[in-house]
Every structure is written in C-alpha cells, then in structure tokens.
Design a protein around this motif. Structure first.
Motif, PDB file in Angstrom:
ATOM      1  N   GLY A 187       4.545   0.410   7.207  1.00 40.53           N
ATOM      2  CA  GLY A 187       3.723   1.015   6.174  1.00 40.53           C
ATOM      3  C   GLY A 187       2.288   1.212   6.624  1.00 40.53           C
ATOM      4  O   GLY A 187       1.682   2.259   6.381  1.00 40.53           O
ATOM      5  N   ASN A 188       1.734   0.205   7.305  1.00 37.52           N
ATOM      6  CA  ASN A 188       0.383   0.360   7.838  1.00 37.52           C
ATOM      7  C   ASN A 188       0.325   1.491   8.856  1.00 37.52           C
ATOM      8  O   ASN A 188      -0.647   2.262   8.896  1.00 37.52           O
ATOM      9  N   GLU A 247       2.085   4.122   8.849  1.00 34.68           N
ATOM     10  CA  GLU A 247       2.099   5.386   8.105  1.00 34.68           C
ATOM     11  C   GLU A 247       0.690   5.760   7.670  1.00 34.68           C
ATOM     12  O   GLU A 247       0.337   6.939   7.623  1.00 34.68           O
ATOM     13  N   ALA A 248      -0.118   4.739   7.341  1.00 28.13           N
ATOM     14  CA  ALA A 248      -1.465   4.983   6.827  1.00 28.13           C
ATOM     15  C   ALA A 248      -2.502   5.107   7.939  1.00 28.13           C
ATOM     16  O   ALA A 248      -3.479   5.842   7.813  1.00 28.13           O
ATOM     17  N   ASP A 249      -2.292   4.369   9.037  1.00 33.52           N
ATOM     18  CA  ASP A 249      -3.279   4.305  10.124  1.00 33.52           C
ATOM     19  C   ASP A 249      -2.533   3.871  11.380  1.00 33.52           C
ATOM     20  O   ASP A 249      -2.049   2.750  11.464  1.00 33.52           O
ATOM     21  N   ALA A 252      -4.824  -0.937   7.762  1.00 31.79           N
ATOM     22  CA  ALA A 252      -4.735   0.125   6.756  1.00 31.79           C
ATOM     23  C   ALA A 252      -5.993   0.026   5.903  1.00 31.79           C
ATOM     24  O   ALA A 252      -6.765  -0.934   6.027  1.00 31.79           O
ATOM     25  N   ASN A 288       0.836  -1.188   0.000  1.00 36.96           N
ATOM     26  CA  ASN A 288       0.000   0.000   0.000  1.00 36.96           C
ATOM     27  C   ASN A 288       0.885   1.258   0.000  1.00 36.96           C
ATOM     28  O   ASN A 288       2.119   1.176   0.048  1.00 36.96           O
ATOM     29  N   PHE A 289       0.239   2.415  -0.032  1.00 33.88           N
ATOM     30  CA  PHE A 289       1.003   3.660  -0.170  1.00 33.88           C
ATOM     31  C   PHE A 289       1.898   3.904   1.035  1.00 33.88           C
ATOM     32  O   PHE A 289       2.975   4.504   0.916  1.00 33.88           O
ATOM     33  N   GLY A 290       1.483   3.416   2.222  1.00 34.87           N
ATOM     34  CA  GLY A 290       2.319   3.596   3.404  1.00 34.87           C
ATOM     35  C   GLY A 290       3.604   2.803   3.312  1.00 34.87           C
ATOM     36  O   GLY A 290       4.695   3.309   3.596  1.00 34.87           O
ATOM     37  N   ASP A 327      -6.437  -1.007   3.071  1.00 31.89           N
ATOM     38  CA  ASP A 327      -6.512  -2.190   2.212  1.00 31.89           C
ATOM     39  C   ASP A 327      -6.487  -3.502   2.990  1.00 31.89           C
ATOM     40  O   ASP A 327      -6.442  -4.574   2.386  1.00 31.89           O
TER      41      ASP A 327
END
Length: 289
Positions: free
Chosen positions: A216-217, A219-221, A177, A5-7, A179
């Motif tokens: 990464g997760n 970063e997103a949430d 996240a 994902n983007f994170g 996704d």
C-alpha cells in the motif's frame, strides 16, 4: 480512525481482501500493551526504516544489550542508539523487533525524536504479525572484539553482493507514505529474492495477513529501503531506491530499482546460528498470492 491509507485500501480492493483486512485491523493499536513492552525489553536488535535528508528511504539495523529498547510509557519507546544517519527530529519511522529464537515479531510505527539516551518513538501503530516465513535461529555469543568495518558505497550490486542477496532467506523492507513510515520482514527459502540485474532485485509477495501495508505504501510512494543481514558475520547490505508491484496470473512480484548500496562488514556484533527454515516457505518455483 482507519489504520489503512489509500494505497493499502487500493491493494486490498484489487486483491479482494477488504473484509479480511478490516478484521486484521483490530490488532493494530496506538498504545503499547504490556506483553509488547516485555517483548521489546528482551530484544538485542531493532530494525528501523526512515527517510534521510535527501528523501532516500533506508532500512537500518540497531543493536544493543537487551533493554536498549524499552517502553517508557503507554505510547512511547526509548532506544539507546543513534537515529539513522540523515534522519531528523520529527521523522516518521517504522520499526520491527524480530526474535529468530522464538519466531516472534512486533511492529511499531510513529514519530522519532532525539533524546539524551538516543531517541524516542511516539507510537501511532503497534501490532504483531504471525510467525509465517520466519526462520528460526539461536543466538551465539556476541563478537565484541571485531569492530564494524568501513562502509562500502556504490550505485549497483557487485558480484559478491549479488551472491549475498541470492543467498538470503530474510530481508527487511522500509517504505513511506504521506501518513508515516513502516518497516516489514520478508522471508523465504534462499533464492526467493532474485537478482534481475546489478541495479534491480525482485521477490514474490507471499500470502500474508491481508493488511498490505508495504504494498500500500508503494502504491502511494515508491521510495523504499532494503536491509540484508549476514546472520553469521554481522555484515549488512543496505539498498535504497524505488519499487513497484506487478500483478499477474502467477501472483504478485515486487521489483526494486537500486539507487545506492551500502555494505558494512561486521556492522552487528550479534552472531546467529544456521537457520531452521519456516515450514510455511513456498517452493521457489511456486509464488503464492
């Protein structure tokens, strides 16, 4: 489809490992290979990460006789256990099956739904990780005579729980996240998890496979759930809260702010031996990024 994902992509770019991560992505499948199905069927425990109805993320331990987790199709597993409290049908979940006896682990993320046996997970990500930072333990006879004790809930760590965390050589972290969800392992020499206050713990992010799914997760949430296990008594300590990662010249450190604690004496009947520590564990004064 890109499994990141983007994170995760943002962290990979920040650390400069996008090429390594792209190579590692080849190991991520949406189906369950035969070797993975066989591994799952041998395991007496499964860690699952999911959000409850209030949106809090938890990492929880499920146990059973080998075979309580089994692949029932090329994309589906069946688990003979209840979904974690508050997790609804259609909830994204992350799972990790870890075998300390062989220092092997496998992650499977997907969507959970109730079933007559317990629940199923329809997989969208299946992959294994290397044995780095996994402590080796032998499985002793299960303690089926001691029932799980009453849950002890709180909003901060007690002094005894602070000692529990500081003594840990292993814990599990669940993240979410947009996704989906993920459950991962963190390991190191006792003391690698630091108690910064009764409501905050932190740990170094050691060099891994470059995927950065957990970071990464976050970063997103920022929601996350931690699970600490006393391998000798079966007591579990679950924490839910929010986390973020700090980047500095000495490496990366993740800080977790506690919102709620749940300690359950003898939650697991499994009894494990003292560990043989992984030779990859860094010295406590050396954080490796």
């Amino acid at each position: 489809m890109d499994p990141y994902n983007f994170g995760a992509l943002a962290v990979q770019d920040r650390v400069g490992v996008r090429d390594r991560a792209a190579h590692a992505a080849r190991s991520i499948r949406d189906g369950i290979p035969a070797i993975a199905a066989a591994f799952l069927g041998q395991q007496p425990m499964l860690v699952i990460g999911a959000a409850d109805g209030a949106g809090r993320v938890w990492s929880s331990l499920l146990t059973g006789e080998p075979g309580f987790v089994r692949a029932t199709g090329p994309h589906t597993i069946s688990v003979a256990a209840a979904l974690p409290e508050g997790a609804a049908a259609g909830t994204p979940v992350g799972t990790i099956a870890l075998d300390p006896r062989t220092r092997r682990r496998m992650r499977l993320n997907g969507i959970a739904r109730p079933s007559p046996r317990g629940f199923t997970v329809e997989a969208d990500q299946v992959f294994s990780n290397c044995p780095k930072y996994l402590q080796k333990r032998d499985l002793d006879a299960p303690d089926v005579a001691t029932p799980a004790g009453a849950e002890r809930r709180g909003g901060a760590l007690t002094p005894d729980q602070e000692g529990f965390v500081r003594a840990a050589d292993t814990f599990f972290v669940a993240t979410v996240a947009p996704d989906g969800a993920d459950a991962s392992h963190r390991g190191g020499n006792p003391g690698f998890v630091r108690v910064d206050s009764p409501t905050e713990v932190s740990w170094p992010d050691y060099r891994g496979n470059a995927m950065f799914l957990t970071l990464g997760n976050l970063e997103a949430d920022g929601r996350a759930g931690l699970l600490f296990l006393d391998w000798g008594t079966g007591t579990t300590l679950r924490l839910t809260g929010v986390a973020h990662t700090e980047y500095g010249p000495e490496g990366r450190r993740t800080r977790f702010r506690i919102a709620q604690t749940v300690e359950t004496p003898s939650a697991s009947p499994l009894r494990w031996s003292a560990p043989v520590y992984s030779p990859a564990n860094p010295p406590l004064n050396q954080d490796r990024s």
